[in-house]
Design a protein around this motif. Sequence first.
Motif: not given
Length: 230
Positions: A71, A110, A207
Motif C-alpha cells: 500500500d 493504487q 487519499e
Amino acid sequence: MARGGSMQVLLTGAAGLVGQGVALACQRSERVAGLTALVRRRGSLIGAGSERVVPDFLDLDEQPEPLAGFDACFYCAGAPPLGTAEAEYRRVTLDTTLAVARAWAAANPQGCFLYVSGAGADARSRLMPLRIKGETEQALQSLPVRTVMLRPGGVRPVVGTGTRHGLLKPLYWGGAPLMALAEAITPALVVSNLVLGQAMIALAGREHPPATVECADIHRIAAGGRDPAG
C-alpha cells in the motif's frame, strides 16, 4: 486504500539512521499490518518484519514483481551529502531512487510513494546535494501514483537507533543533547527519525496527501494534526 491496521509497507534504507526510526514507528503502529524491507543483503532490518533481497536496486526498473503487494513505500535510502562525490551521489540519490520508484509504481498503481528528501531541496540550487534532491523530487512527482516528498531538517536518532557512517557517529553522539533541545525549541529545523516515521504512516493513509511536507508539518502530522493543504 489501506485503513484500520491493514497497511502493507515496503521500506528502503532500513539500516540507515532515518530508516531505523521509520521501521520502529511501523513496528509500533496499529495501522501497519506488515513491514517488509527491501535490502541488498539479509539482516538489515532491526526488529519485526520481513526482508526482500535485491542485490542491485538498479535492476528493478523493468522487474516490478518483487515489489508487488504493498500500500505504501517509505523510501529512506540515500548517500551522505558529506564526503560523497557528485557522480556517486547522483547514482544513489536520483538513479537508484527512480529505478525503485518506477518499478514500485508499476506494481502498486493504487499505492503511495513517500520519499525522505531534505530541507531546501531545489533543482535550481547551487548546492549539489540540494540540487540533486530537487531533481529527484521532480522526477518522482511525475509518477502515476500518489507521491509525498518529506523535507526534514536535522534528523535526531531516538534511543536504540543511530548512524552507521563512521565519520558521522561522533557528531551524533556528541550532539544528541543539543539536537533534542533544538527539536523541542525549533521543530521547523529538527525532527526525530521516529516522528518522521509516524508522519509517513499518517500520510500514507490519506487519499489526497500534500505533495511536499516541511519539517514543522512533519511534527504536526505525526501528532495527529492536519497539514496546511489538508
